[in-house]
Scaffold this motif. Structure first.
Motif, PDB file in Angstrom:
ATOM      1  N   ILE A 213       2.336-105.193  -4.703  1.00  0.00           N
ATOM      2  CA  ILE A 213       2.741-103.896  -5.223  1.00  0.00           C
ATOM      3  C   ILE A 213       4.131-104.034  -5.830  1.00  0.00           C
ATOM      4  O   ILE A 213       5.109-104.308  -5.127  1.00  0.00           O
ATOM      5  CB  ILE A 213       2.733-102.821  -4.127  1.00  0.00           C
ATOM      6  N   GLU A 214       4.206-103.840  -7.128  1.00  0.00           N
ATOM      7  CA  GLU A 214       5.476-103.956  -7.839  1.00  0.00           C
ATOM      8  C   GLU A 214       6.252-102.646  -7.726  1.00  0.00           C
ATOM      9  O   GLU A 214       5.681-101.560  -7.835  1.00  0.00           O
ATOM     10  CB  GLU A 214       5.227-104.283  -9.313  1.00  0.00           C
ATOM     11  N   LYS A 215       7.538-102.745  -7.500  1.00  0.00           N
ATOM     12  CA  LYS A 215       8.408-101.554  -7.446  1.00  0.00           C
ATOM     13  C   LYS A 215       8.884-101.263  -8.871  1.00  0.00           C
ATOM     14  O   LYS A 215       9.609-102.052  -9.477  1.00  0.00           O
ATOM     15  CB  LYS A 215       9.596-101.828  -6.525  1.00  0.00           C
ATOM     16  N   THR A 216       8.459-100.141  -9.409  1.00  0.00           N
ATOM     17  CA  THR A 216       8.772 -99.814 -10.809  1.00  0.00           C
ATOM     18  C   THR A 216       9.863 -98.765 -10.960  1.00  0.00           C
ATOM     19  O   THR A 216      10.561 -98.745 -11.966  1.00  0.00           O
ATOM     20  CB  THR A 216       7.505 -99.326 -11.531  1.00  0.00           C
ATOM     21  N   THR A 217       9.981 -97.884  -9.966  1.00  0.00           N
ATOM     22  CA  THR A 217      11.026 -96.851 -10.000  1.00  0.00           C
ATOM     23  C   THR A 217      11.574 -96.667  -8.591  1.00  0.00           C
ATOM     24  O   THR A 217      10.899 -96.984  -7.606  1.00  0.00           O
ATOM     25  CB  THR A 217      10.474 -95.497 -10.502  1.00  0.00           C
ATOM     26  N   PRO A 218      12.787 -96.144  -8.447  1.00  0.00           N
ATOM     27  CA  PRO A 218      13.354 -95.951  -7.106  1.00  0.00           C
ATOM     28  C   PRO A 218      12.492 -95.028  -6.245  1.00  0.00           C
ATOM     29  O   PRO A 218      11.888 -94.085  -6.748  1.00  0.00           O
ATOM     30  CB  PRO A 218      14.727 -95.330  -7.389  1.00  0.00           C
ATOM     31  N   THR A 219      12.463 -95.291  -4.970  1.00  0.00           N
ATOM     32  CA  THR A 219      11.761 -94.412  -4.034  1.00  0.00           C
ATOM     33  C   THR A 219      12.521 -93.088  -3.922  1.00  0.00           C
ATOM     34  O   THR A 219      13.736 -93.079  -3.720  1.00  0.00           O
ATOM     35  CB  THR A 219      11.676 -95.065  -2.640  1.00  0.00           C
ATOM     36  N   PRO A 220      11.819 -91.966  -4.078  1.00  0.00           N
ATOM     37  CA  PRO A 220      12.497 -90.666  -4.035  1.00  0.00           C
ATOM     38  C   PRO A 220      13.196 -90.412  -2.699  1.00  0.00           C
ATOM     39  O   PRO A 220      12.783 -90.915  -1.648  1.00  0.00           O
ATOM     40  CB  PRO A 220      11.354 -89.659  -4.237  1.00  0.00           C
ATOM     41  N   LYS A 221      14.254 -89.625  -2.772  1.00  0.00           N
ATOM     42  CA  LYS A 221      14.964 -89.214  -1.570  1.00  0.00           C
ATOM     43  C   LYS A 221      13.986 -88.467  -0.659  1.00  0.00           C
ATOM     44  O   LYS A 221      13.122 -87.740  -1.124  1.00  0.00           O
ATOM     45  CB  LYS A 221      16.121 -88.284  -1.965  1.00  0.00           C
ATOM     46  N   GLY A 222      14.121 -88.685   0.635  1.00  0.00           N
ATOM     47  CA  GLY A 222      13.221 -88.031   1.584  1.00  0.00           C
ATOM     48  C   GLY A 222      12.115 -88.939   2.088  1.00  0.00           C
ATOM     49  O   GLY A 222      11.374 -88.564   2.998  1.00  0.00           O
ATOM     50  N   TYR A 223      11.997 -90.120   1.494  1.00  0.00           N
ATOM     51  CA  TYR A 223      11.025 -91.117   1.951  1.00  0.00           C
ATOM     52  C   TYR A 223      11.754 -92.395   2.349  1.00  0.00           C
ATOM     53  O   TYR A 223      12.711 -92.784   1.670  1.00  0.00           O
ATOM     54  CB  TYR A 223      10.011 -91.423   0.842  1.00  0.00           C
ATOM     55  N   PRO A 224      11.306 -93.036   3.430  1.00  0.00           N
ATOM     56  CA  PRO A 224      10.188 -92.641   4.279  1.00  0.00           C
ATOM     57  C   PRO A 224      10.523 -91.439   5.164  1.00  0.00           C
ATOM     58  O   PRO A 224      11.675 -91.171   5.447  1.00  0.00           O
ATOM     59  CB  PRO A 224       9.961 -93.894   5.138  1.00  0.00           C
ATOM     60  N   ARG A 225       9.475 -90.754   5.578  1.00  0.00           N
ATOM     61  CA  ARG A 225       9.637 -89.623   6.474  1.00  0.00           C
ATOM     62  C   ARG A 225       9.737 -90.119   7.923  1.00  0.00           C
ATOM     63  O   ARG A 225       9.640 -91.307   8.195  1.00  0.00           O
ATOM     64  CB  ARG A 225       8.433 -88.683   6.311  1.00  0.00           C
ATOM     65  N   ARG A 226       9.933 -89.197   8.841  1.00  0.00           N
ATOM     66  CA  ARG A 226       9.945 -89.565  10.252  1.00  0.00           C
ATOM     67  C   ARG A 226       8.559 -90.065  10.673  1.00  0.00           C
ATOM     68  O   ARG A 226       7.545 -89.663  10.108  1.00  0.00           O
ATOM     69  CB  ARG A 226      10.354 -88.375  11.126  1.00  0.00           C
ATOM     70  N   TRP A 227       8.547 -90.941  11.687  1.00  0.00           N
ATOM     71  CA  TRP A 227       7.302 -91.587  12.104  1.00  0.00           C
ATOM     72  C   TRP A 227       6.233 -90.569  12.490  1.00  0.00           C
ATOM     73  O   TRP A 227       5.060 -90.728  12.143  1.00  0.00           O
ATOM     74  CB  TRP A 227       7.557 -92.548  13.260  1.00  0.00           C
ATOM     75  N   ALA A 228       6.613 -89.524  13.194  1.00  0.00           N
ATOM     76  CA  ALA A 228       5.629 -88.514  13.610  1.00  0.00           C
ATOM     77  C   ALA A 228       4.969 -87.880  12.387  1.00  0.00           C
ATOM     78  O   ALA A 228       3.757 -87.620  12.384  1.00  0.00           O
ATOM     79  CB  ALA A 228       6.295 -87.449  14.467  1.00  0.00           C
ATOM     80  N   LYS A 229       5.738 -87.650  11.337  1.00  0.00           N
ATOM     81  CA  LYS A 229       5.202 -87.056  10.109  1.00  0.00           C
ATOM     82  C   LYS A 229       4.304 -88.048   9.378  1.00  0.00           C
ATOM     83  O   LYS A 229       3.250 -87.675   8.844  1.00  0.00           O
ATOM     84  CB  LYS A 229       6.357 -86.620   9.207  1.00  0.00           C
ATOM     85  N   ILE A 230       4.710 -89.311   9.344  1.00  0.00           N
ATOM     86  CA  ILE A 230       3.896 -90.342   8.690  1.00  0.00           C
ATOM     87  C   ILE A 230       2.536 -90.448   9.372  1.00  0.00           C
ATOM     88  O   ILE A 230       1.493 -90.538   8.719  1.00  0.00           O
ATOM     89  CB  ILE A 230       4.617 -91.703   8.727  1.00  0.00           C
ATOM     90  N   GLN A 231       2.558 -90.424  10.707  1.00  0.00           N
ATOM     91  CA  GLN A 231       1.308 -90.509  11.459  1.00  0.00           C
ATOM     92  C   GLN A 231       0.432 -89.285  11.265  1.00  0.00           C
ATOM     93  O   GLN A 231      -0.787 -89.390  11.078  1.00  0.00           O
ATOM     94  CB  GLN A 231       1.615 -90.649  12.962  1.00  0.00           C
ATOM     95  N   LYS A 232       1.057 -88.110  11.294  1.00  0.00           N
ATOM     96  CA  LYS A 232       0.304 -86.865  11.219  1.00  0.00           C
ATOM     97  C   LYS A 232      -0.256 -86.617   9.832  1.00  0.00           C
ATOM     98  O   LYS A 232      -1.391 -86.125   9.676  1.00  0.00           O
ATOM     99  CB  LYS A 232       1.213 -85.694  11.631  1.00  0.00           C
ATOM    100  N   ALA A 233       0.506 -86.966   8.807  1.00  0.00           N
ATOM    101  CA  ALA A 233       0.087 -86.675   7.424  1.00  0.00           C
ATOM    102  C   ALA A 233       0.379 -87.870   6.521  1.00  0.00           C
ATOM    103  O   ALA A 233       1.327 -87.836   5.724  1.00  0.00           O
ATOM    104  CB  ALA A 233       0.789 -85.427   6.919  1.00  0.00           C
ATOM    105  N   PRO A 234      -0.413 -88.942   6.639  1.00  0.00           N
ATOM    106  CA  PRO A 234      -0.191 -90.111   5.770  1.00  0.00           C
ATOM    107  C   PRO A 234      -0.324 -89.726   4.297  1.00  0.00           C
ATOM    108  O   PRO A 234      -1.100 -88.826   3.952  1.00  0.00           O
ATOM    109  CB  PRO A 234      -1.316 -91.069   6.185  1.00  0.00           C
ATOM    110  N   LEU A 235       0.434 -90.381   3.451  1.00  0.00           N
ATOM    111  CA  LEU A 235       0.382 -90.102   2.014  1.00  0.00           C
ATOM    112  C   LEU A 235      -0.983 -90.473   1.470  1.00  0.00           C
ATOM    113  O   LEU A 235      -1.435 -91.584   1.618  1.00  0.00           O
ATOM    114  CB  LEU A 235       1.475 -90.871   1.293  1.00  0.00           C
ATOM    115  N   ASN A 236      -1.646 -89.523   0.812  1.00  0.00           N
ATOM    116  CA  ASN A 236      -2.959 -89.764   0.213  1.00  0.00           C
ATOM    117  C   ASN A 236      -2.958 -89.324  -1.258  1.00  0.00           C
ATOM    118  O   ASN A 236      -2.094 -88.576  -1.659  1.00  0.00           O
ATOM    119  CB  ASN A 236      -4.064 -89.019   0.966  1.00  0.00           C
TER     120      ASN A 236
END
Length: 236
Positions: A213-236
């Motif tokens: 996976i090539e990084k093409t643009t900076p990761t937006p502010k706010g990511y990564p989220r807290r672990w509980a949020k990542i687990q509860k609502a994975p990015l889809n």
């Protein structure tokens, strides 16, 4: 094991260096010895360790050049693939990140015994370190050889990769569905799937895949989220 490693590296298109092969052998011996008192690997047969850990990790060097590069190995565990890559490419500036201090302490002793430097060890959560300098977007490469799904792995790893760098996700060939589910999240985090590279693990019938996976643009502010949020609502 030496012959197995030599022939396996050749099968991967890599030139075996006698000093590196000797260090890989010693690493395997240290792993199996420590595994008697610490849970490092479920694989305890030396031949399987050589193929399924050492050579499988080495396969990354047949896909990308790590000479003089920086790499963070996220959730390194017993040091795979990071420590194998460092042994085979000594110019690599390696960072090992893990949530268990005891594993990192052991990896530090292994680095001393094998004379591996520089190797930085970070103890903590992947989603926390990448929020701050110098770790955020500070690496040419991030690697992960984990069982987590791609949408979770991408959020944990892509924030570490600088624009123009690459996240190397080591997965099974049956990862098409999880990669499809992760497509939106990968794009949101500033990445794009550059390649799917499949390879046979030497001396086995196993075929594995590296998702680049090539990084093409900076990761937006706010990511990564807290672990509980990542687990509860994975990015889809």
């Amino acid at each position: 094991m030496k012959e197995q490693l030599n022939t396996g590296l050749l099968q991967l298109g890599l030139s075996p260096d006698p000093v590196a092969v000797e260090k890989l052998e010693r690493y395997a011996a240290l792993l199996l010895e420590q595994n008697q008192v610490m849970n490092l690997t479920a694989i305890t047969d030396p031949q399987q360790v050589a193929s399924l850990h050492l050579l499988d990790s080495a396969a990354l060097l047949s896909l990308v050049s790590l000479k003089g590069k920086t790499l963070i190995d996220v959730g390194t565990g017993a040091g795979f693939p990071g420590l194998v890559l460092k042994i085979l490419e000594p110019t690599l500036e390696l960072t090992l990140l893990d949530g268990l201090q005891k594993r990192l302490d052991w990896l530090g002793r292994v680095c001393e015994i094998l004379d591996l430097s520089p190797v930085t060890r970070l103890h903590g959560r992947a989603e926390e370190f990448s929020l701050k300098a110098p770790y955020r977007e500070g690496y040419d490469f991030a690697s992960a050889r984990a069982v987590a799904s791609m949408n979770v792995l991408s959020e944990m790893c892509l924030p570490y990769v600088k624009v123009g760098g690459t996240f190397l996700a080591m997965k099974s060939v049956g990862s098409d569905e999880e990669l499809s589910q992760a497509a939106h999240g990968i794009s949101l985090l500033g990445g794009r799937v550059a390649a799917l590279r499949e390879y046979p693990v030497p001396h086995t019938d196993v075929i594995h895949r590296v998702i680049q996976i090539e990084k093409t643009t900076p990761t937006p502010k706010g990511y990564p989220r807290r672990w509980a949020k990542i687990q509860k609502a994975p990015l889809n």
